[in-house]
Write a protein that holds these residues in place. Structure first.
Motif, mmCIF file in Angstrom:
data_model
loop_
_atom_site.group_PDB
_atom_site.id
_atom_site.type_symbol
_atom_site.label_atom_id
_atom_site.label_comp_id
_atom_site.label_asym_id
_atom_site.label_seq_id
_atom_site.Cartn_x
_atom_site.Cartn_y
_atom_site.Cartn_z
ATOM 1 N N LYS A 58 32.788 46.567 49.240
ATOM 2 C CA LYS A 58 32.702 47.220 47.794
ATOM 3 C C LYS A 58 33.190 46.405 46.923
ATOM 4 O O LYS A 58 33.003 46.202 45.667
ATOM 5 N N CYS A 59 34.118 45.236 47.105
ATOM 6 C CA CYS A 59 34.873 44.437 46.335
ATOM 7 C C CYS A 59 33.868 43.449 45.647
ATOM 8 O O CYS A 59 32.757 43.081 46.317
ATOM 9 N N VAL A 60 33.751 43.321 44.413
ATOM 10 C CA VAL A 60 32.905 42.475 43.469
ATOM 11 C C VAL A 60 33.900 41.168 43.244
ATOM 12 O O VAL A 60 33.290 40.218 42.424
ATOM 13 N N LYS A 61 35.077 40.951 43.896
ATOM 14 C CA LYS A 61 35.878 39.606 43.672
ATOM 15 C C LYS A 61 36.108 39.441 42.214
ATOM 16 O O LYS A 61 36.132 38.388 41.732
ATOM 17 N N CYS A 62 36.319 40.459 41.521
ATOM 18 C CA CYS A 62 36.764 40.330 40.050
ATOM 19 C C CYS A 62 38.406 39.740 39.748
ATOM 20 O O CYS A 62 38.467 39.336 38.901
ATOM 21 N N GLY A 63 38.785 39.877 40.816
ATOM 22 C CA GLY A 63 40.462 39.421 40.639
ATOM 23 C C GLY A 63 41.543 40.200 40.145
ATOM 24 O O GLY A 63 42.538 39.777 39.908
ATOM 25 N N LYS A 64 41.068 41.406 39.614
ATOM 26 C CA LYS A 64 41.904 42.297 38.975
ATOM 27 C C LYS A 64 43.130 42.565 39.582
ATOM 28 O O LYS A 64 44.376 42.421 39.262
ATOM 29 N N CYS A 65 42.723 43.116 40.661
ATOM 30 C CA CYS A 65 43.864 43.579 41.571
ATOM 31 C C CYS A 65 44.965 42.319 41.836
ATOM 32 O O CYS A 65 46.257 42.554 42.130
ATOM 33 N N ILE A 66 44.575 41.122 42.033
ATOM 34 C CA ILE A 66 45.324 39.971 42.291
ATOM 35 C C ILE A 66 46.232 39.790 40.983
ATOM 36 O O ILE A 66 47.402 39.423 41.262
ATOM 37 N N ASN A 67 45.510 39.760 39.840
ATOM 38 C CA ASN A 67 46.467 39.611 38.775
ATOM 39 C C ASN A 67 47.492 40.633 38.472
ATOM 40 O O ASN A 67 48.275 40.680 37.961
ATOM 41 N N TYR A 68 47.018 41.842 39.134
ATOM 42 C CA TYR A 68 48.072 43.032 38.691
ATOM 43 C C TYR A 68 49.066 43.155 39.339
ATOM 44 O O TYR A 68 49.907 43.950 39.117
ATOM 45 N N CYS A 69 49.022 42.578 40.326
ATOM 46 C CA CYS A 69 50.142 42.923 41.715
ATOM 47 C C CYS A 69 51.408 41.940 41.147
ATOM 48 O O CYS A 69 51.234 40.915 41.018
ATOM 49 N N PRO A 70 52.385 42.996 40.829
ATOM 50 C CA PRO A 70 53.718 42.145 40.234
ATOM 51 C C PRO A 70 54.496 41.483 41.463
ATOM 52 O O PRO A 70 55.155 40.425 41.087
ATOM 53 N N MET A 71 54.173 41.762 42.543
ATOM 54 C CA MET A 71 54.712 41.005 43.817
ATOM 55 C C MET A 71 53.708 39.703 44.338
ATOM 56 O O MET A 71 54.274 38.847 45.192
ATOM 57 N N ARG A 72 52.758 39.570 43.567
ATOM 58 C CA ARG A 72 51.723 38.552 44.157
ATOM 59 C C ARG A 72 51.507 38.467 45.718
ATOM 60 O O ARG A 72 51.124 37.722 46.255
ATOM 61 N N ALA A 73 51.462 39.822 45.983
ATOM 62 C CA ALA A 73 50.994 40.179 47.266
ATOM 63 C C ALA A 73 49.453 39.971 47.795
ATOM 64 O O ALA A 73 49.138 40.192 48.937
ATOM 65 N N ILE A 74 48.689 40.014 46.707
ATOM 66 C CA ILE A 74 47.132 40.223 46.952
ATOM 67 C C ILE A 74 46.706 38.856 46.495
ATOM 68 O O ILE A 74 46.860 38.172 45.785
ATOM 69 N N TYR A 75 45.761 38.297 47.398
ATOM 70 C CA TYR A 75 45.128 36.892 47.331
ATOM 71 C C TYR A 75 43.887 36.730 48.012
ATOM 72 O O TYR A 75 43.642 37.479 48.769
ATOM 73 N N PHE A 76 42.970 35.995 47.592
ATOM 74 C CA PHE A 76 41.995 35.477 48.162
ATOM 75 C C PHE A 76 42.075 34.588 49.225
ATOM 76 O O PHE A 76 42.888 33.604 48.964
#
Ligand code: SF4
Length: 77
Positions: A58-76
């Motif tokens: 489903k992911c369209v690789k927009c990166g919003k989740c990465i920018n929004y995570c305050p812990m910087r736990a999400i990455y490509f």
């Protein structure tokens, strides 16, 4: 050729062959993940307060989740 452009330092990064990863070490897994709400396609899921999971079909690789995570736990990767 770049697909979706995304970079934390605002430099274009080719993420076309990357997937979303979520770091167990960085995610405290004790709260409702705020990044789940910002995903425009509902690709990020969380059971309880557990480690979120990204559905790359489903992911369209927009990166919003990465920018929004305050812990910087999400990455490509
Ligand atoms: S990169 Fe965008 S589409 Fe993919 S899981 Fe994150 S917010 Fe959702």
């Amino acid at each position: 050729m770049f697909g979706n452009l995304f970079g934390r330092n605002e430099e274009p990064v080719d993420v076309s062959d990357k997937v979303i990863k979520i770091s167990k070490a960085r995610c405290p897994q004790n709260h409702a993940c705020p990044s789940v709400r910002v995903c425009p396609v509902g690709a990020l899921k969380q059971k309880g307060y557990g480690l979120p999971h990204a559905d790359m079909s489903k992911c369209v690789k927009c990166g919003k989740c990465i920018n929004y995570c305050p812990m910087r736990a999400i990455y490509f990767e």
